[in-house]
Write a protein that holds these residues in place. Structure first.
Motif, PDB file in Angstrom:
ATOM      1  N   CYS A 219       6.153  28.310 -36.646  1.00 49.79           N
ATOM      2  CA  CYS A 219       5.966  26.938 -37.124  1.00 49.79           C
ATOM      3  C   CYS A 219       4.843  26.838 -38.150  1.00 49.79           C
ATOM      4  O   CYS A 219       3.752  27.397 -37.963  1.00 49.79           O
TER       5      CYS A 219
ATOM      6  N   LEU B  10       1.296  25.589 -36.810  1.00 47.95           N
ATOM      7  CA  LEU B  10       0.396  26.367 -35.969  1.00 47.95           C
ATOM      8  C   LEU B  10      -0.809  26.775 -36.803  1.00 47.95           C
ATOM      9  O   LEU B  10      -0.678  27.302 -37.900  1.00 47.95           O
TER      10      LEU B  10
ATOM     11  N   CYS C 254      -2.552  23.051 -33.000  1.00 46.87           N
ATOM     12  CA  CYS C 254      -1.316  22.480 -33.545  1.00 46.87           C
ATOM     13  C   CYS C 254      -1.710  21.341 -34.475  1.00 46.87           C
ATOM     14  O   CYS C 254      -2.348  20.379 -34.042  1.00 46.87           O
TER      15      CYS C 254
ATOM     16  N   ASN D 232       0.342  19.349 -35.908  1.00 43.86           N
ATOM     17  CA  ASN D 232       1.336  18.272 -35.819  1.00 43.86           C
ATOM     18  C   ASN D 232       1.416  17.784 -34.374  1.00 43.86           C
ATOM     19  O   ASN D 232       2.483  17.497 -33.849  1.00 43.86           O
TER      20      ASN D 232
ATOM     21  N   CYS E 276      10.875  21.658 -30.187  1.00 44.02           N
ATOM     22  CA  CYS E 276       9.728  20.782 -30.421  1.00 44.02           C
ATOM     23  C   CYS E 276      10.049  19.850 -31.583  1.00 44.02           C
ATOM     24  O   CYS E 276      10.470  20.312 -32.649  1.00 44.02           O
TER      25      CYS E 276
ATOM     26  N   ALA F 112       4.529  16.476 -32.022  1.00 42.94           N
ATOM     27  CA  ALA F 112       4.897  17.439 -30.985  1.00 42.94           C
ATOM     28  C   ALA F 112       4.673  16.885 -29.584  1.00 42.94           C
ATOM     29  O   ALA F 112       5.289  17.352 -28.622  1.00 42.94           O
TER      30      ALA F 112
ATOM     31  N   CYS G  74       6.258  28.583 -31.473  1.00 45.08           N
ATOM     32  CA  CYS G  74       5.182  28.005 -32.288  1.00 45.08           C
ATOM     33  C   CYS G  74       4.751  29.004 -33.373  1.00 45.08           C
ATOM     34  O   CYS G  74       4.338  28.599 -34.461  1.00 45.08           O
TER      35      CYS G  74
ATOM     36  N   GLY H  67       8.094  18.447 -33.481  1.00 43.79           N
ATOM     37  CA  GLY H  67       7.162  18.652 -34.589  1.00 43.79           C
ATOM     38  C   GLY H  67       7.376  19.937 -35.353  1.00 43.79           C
ATOM     39  O   GLY H  67       6.726  20.169 -36.382  1.00 43.79           O
TER      40      GLY H  67
HETATM   41  S1  SF4 Z   1       4.514  21.323 -34.009  1.00 43.69           S
HETATM   42 FE1  SF4 Z   1       5.458  22.058 -32.112  1.00 43.69          FE
HETATM   43  S2  SF4 Z   1       6.301  24.081 -32.651  1.00 43.69           S
HETATM   44 FE2  SF4 Z   1       4.810  23.524 -34.237  1.00 43.69          FE
HETATM   45  S3  SF4 Z   1       2.874  24.462 -33.577  1.00 43.69           S
HETATM   46 FE3  SF4 Z   1       2.904  22.338 -32.804  1.00 43.69          FE
HETATM   47  S4  SF4 Z   1       3.747  22.486 -30.723  1.00 43.69           S
HETATM   48 FE4  SF4 Z   1       4.247  24.409 -31.786  1.00 43.69          FE
END
Ligand code: SF4
Length: 100
Positions: free
Chosen positions: A49, A52, A62, A64, A90, A68, A46, A92
């Motif tokens: 990502c 985050l 999160c 998304n 993931c 996710a 994460c 997302g």
């Molecule tokens: S979309 Fe998935 S990888 Fe990105 S922060 Fe959220 S849980 Fe983590």
């Protein structure tokens, strides 16, 4: 480590400490990612990502969460450190560079 690996390690270390990780935790994760990259493992953190968001104590947000599948409501879309520090796949995930 190769020169490129050292550059990537250093950039990740800075990114992870900017996100509030202790230096020793950031180093351990950056080191784990060197191995991941060498093994062409497609799992991500994460911490890599775009979605985050802010850290609140020992949890992160999160942005998304629906894609996710981490929550049913936005107010429940907090991620524990155990998840944020875990290599995973993931639906997302979006790399920070793409901002998409
Ligand atoms: S979309 Fe998935 S990888 Fe990105 S922060 Fe959220 S849980 Fe983590």
């Amino acid at each position: 480590m190769t020169g490129a690996e050292i550059d990537t390690f250093t950039a990740r270390l800075a990114s992870f400490t900017d996100k509030g990780l202790r230096l020793e935790d950031a180093e351990a994760l950056a080191d784990k990612l060197v191995t991941r990259d060498r093994e062409a493992d497609d799992r991500r953190l994460c911490l890599e990502c775009f979605h985050l968001s802010g850290q609140h104590g020992k949890t992160w947000d999160c942005r998304n969460w629906q894609r996710a599948g981490v929550a049913l409501r936005a107010k429940d879309a907090q991620l524990s450190a155990a998840l944020v520090f875990q290599l995973q796949r993931c639906d997302g995930f979006a790399p920070i560079q793409s901002k998409g």
